[in-house]
Structure formats: structure tokens, C-alpha cells
Write an enzyme that holds these catalytic residues in place. Structure first.
Site: not given
Ligand code: NAI
Length: 307
Positions: A160, A173, A177
């Protein structure tokens, strides 16, 4: 957001490949799962199904897997938590039991506990490190054995801009990352001789995690922009290793670490005053290199000392 498995042909193919996507029940991971299935992958859709802060559980993984199957793709759900060693092992076992192998792992699961450093609870540190950074170890250690045995693997870690560049209020976080980049640096070296390539994505996408943060352009940040790049990185056609690709809204770029030749004090140790006097030269980015490993910095030091 308009995810489709559909009939897609192209040069990037995951036909017959087995891909684990962690956190694939929502947001970016969900888009990854559809994009991969669209290119023929057998997808293990892993998601605990919790809220953004990691609390609770729901059937998010099963929903995505059954939607993919309804559209003619191949997918199974796993509700194991990547935050534990046992969860990671169970997830990899599921991939092998269902599909017989593991070709690629996209570690995308994540949670947020935004708080300024002085106000963090103990759990705001551990819960975040356990999912993002611990999760990578918990899933990749059991998956690695399969990849080494088959002399093939692709790993995509989700870093990230927060970890690489900094975001206010995201200490745990960001540390997790950035830690993933450290892991990538080593696994890319250890994996290369086994045919395993390891890269990282730094995404920006409109998901529940970024709700209200992307301003007027939010609807331009469709997670499918990120999924196309992840699918490429998870494929046999990807020949990159140790790259951090920054992706969002249709832009795809690169983030890298550079090292400068810097200032040479001479063979005798410098005084703090010498350092003060040379600080301009020390800070200069002139003539920097982008090292491929720690060895490249050693070579640079040798060059400076020999000059
Ligand atoms: P999101 O919240 O929609 O998806 C993350 C998913 O990970 C959720 O469905 C959640 O239930 C799952 N999760 C959480 N803990 C878990 C565990 N212990 N075991 C299995 N699954 C688990 O968020 P998003 O935005 O789709 O994020 C996806 C990745 O991208 C994350 O790693 C986030 O940090 C990263 N990210 C996202 C950004 C963005 O602009 N949306 C920016 C930078 C990084």
C-alpha cells in the site's frame, strides 16, 4: 461492480492453474477472483467475511464462489482466517484437496484499525499485523512447499502507498504493508531458482475500505483495474520478479527503492561535524541505482571506496 467471468480469450491464460485469493469476498479480492476465473483459473475464494475492522463473519466467500460457478467458472470457498497458522494451513489444504495443486497465491486480505499512534490499543497493533503480514507467512509457508516441488509459482502480495509512502493514522497498517515488501525482497531471491516469481501490488480502488476517501473521482477507481494487473502477475506470462506495481483508476506504474552513491568520508571515521558539513551531498539523489538485492548495494559501496 459488474464482475463477469464470461468468455475471454487472450494471451494471458490461467487455464488449469489453481489460484488462492485471500480476502476475495469483497472489494479488490472479489474482482481478482472473477478476473482469474475469466482466464480459466480454478480459484480458491478465501474470506473470513468480517467487517472492515476484522470483526464478525459472513458468507462473503461462498457468495463469490457460487456466483463464479453460476457463470461457468471454477471456484470453491474457504472461510479460514489467514491470521492464524492453522487457518493458512487449512486454506492451502483446501486448494490441494479440491484442485490438486497451488500455482499462484494472491494475498489480498486486509483490515483497518485507523488510530493515531498515541491512541492505539494493543489489539490495533496485533490484529492488523496478523492479517496483513502474518497472513502472508501463514498462507505462503504451506503453499511454498507445493510451488518448490512443482518448480513453478507466482506470488502477488498486496502492499500500500500507506506503507511505502505514509498515511496519517495508519501506523500498524503501514508497518505491515511495508513488511510485505521486505518479504517480497527475500522470497523473490529464494523463489527464482524454483521458478517462483514474487511481486507486489499497491492498489487504489473504490471499496468499503476507501469509502469517502477518493473524492469526486471515486467511481473511476473500479477494482477491476487492479484485478487485470493481479491476473497478469499471477499468470505464467508474467516474467517480472520483485516489482511493486502501483495500480488504480486505469493507471499502472511502479514504486521502487533507490540507493545513492552518497558521500565518502575517506578511510578514517568521519566526525559528526564532517557529517553535518556533507549533509547536502548525503541527501542528494544524484546517480541513484535501483538495486536488485542487498548485493547490489555492497557492489556500489565497493565502487565508491575504490574510486
Ligand atoms: P475490503 O475490506 O473490501 O476487502 C478485504 C477483505 O479481506 C474483506 O472481504 C475481509 O473480510 C477479508 N479479510 C479480512 N481479514 C481476513 C482474514 N483474517 N482472513 C481472510 N480474509 C480476511 O478491502 P479492499 O479495499 O478490497 O482491500 C483489499 C486489499 O487491498 C487489502 O489488503 C488492503 O489493505 C489493500 N489496499 C486497498 C486499497 C484501496 O484503495 N482499496 C489501497 C491500498 C491497499
Amino acid at each position: 461492480m459488474g464482475d463477469q467471468v464470461g468468455e475471454q480469450v487472450g494471451r494471458v491464460s490461467l487455464d488449469g492453474r489453481v489460484v488462492i485469493v485471500t480476502g476475495a469476498g469483497n472489494g479488490i479480492g472479489r474482482a481478482h477472483a472473477f478476473a482469474l476465473a475469466g482466464r480459466g483459473a480454478q480459484v480458491v475464494v478465501n474470506d473470513l467475511g468480517g467487517a472492515v475492522d476484522g470483526s464478525g463473519a459472513s458468507g462473503a466467500a461462498e457468495r463469490v464462489a457460487s456466483e463464479i460457478r453460476e457463470q461457468g467458472g471454477l471456484a470453491v470457498a474457504s472461510t479460514d482466517s489467514v491470521a492464524t497458522v492453522e487457518g493458512g494451513a487449512a486454506l492451502v489444504r483446501k486448494a490441494v484437496d479440491e484442485f490438486g495443486r497451488v500455482d499462484s497465491v494472491i494475498h489480498n486480505a486486509g483490515i483497518l484499525r485507523d488510530r493515531t499512534f498515541g491512541k492505539m490499543a494493543d489489539d490495533d497493533v496485533t490484529a492488523v499485523l496478523d492479517v496483513h503480514l502474518g497472513g502472508a507467512f501463514n498462507v505462503l509457508r504451506p503453499a511454498w512447499k507445493h510451488m518448490v516441488d512443482q518448480k513453478y509459482g507466482r506470488v502477488v502480495l498486496t502492499t500500500s502507498s500507506s506503507g511505502l509512502l505514509g498515511t496519517f493514522g495508519q501506523a500498524s497498517y503501514a508497518a505491515a504493508k511495508a513488511g510485505l515488501v521486505g518479504l517480497m525482497n527475500v522470497l523473490s531471491l529464494e523463489g527464482a531458482r524454483h521458478g517462483i516469481l514474487v511481486n507486489a501490488l499497491s492498489p487504489t480502488a473504490a471499496t468499503r475500505m476507501t469509502e469517502g476517501l477518493l473524492g469526486d473521482l471515486a467511481d473511476r477507481f473500479d477494482p477491476r483495474h487492479v484485478a487485470a494487473v493481479a491476473t497478469y502477475l499471477a499468470s505464467e506470462q508474467c516474467e517480472l520478479n520483485r516489482h511493486i506495481l502501483t495500480v488504480g483508476g486505469g493507471r499502472v506504474g511502479r514504486i521502487f527503492l533507490g540507493v545513492t552513491p552518497g558521500w565518502y568520508s575517506g578511510p578514517e571515521p568521519a566526525s559528526p561535524d564532517d557529517v553535518l558539513g556533507a549533509i547536502g551531498e548525503i541527501r542528494s539523489l544524484d546517480d541513484h541505482i535501483v538495486p536488485r538485492s542487498g548485493e547490489d548495494e555492497v557492489a556500489l559501496i565497493q565502487k565508491v571506496l575504490g574510486a
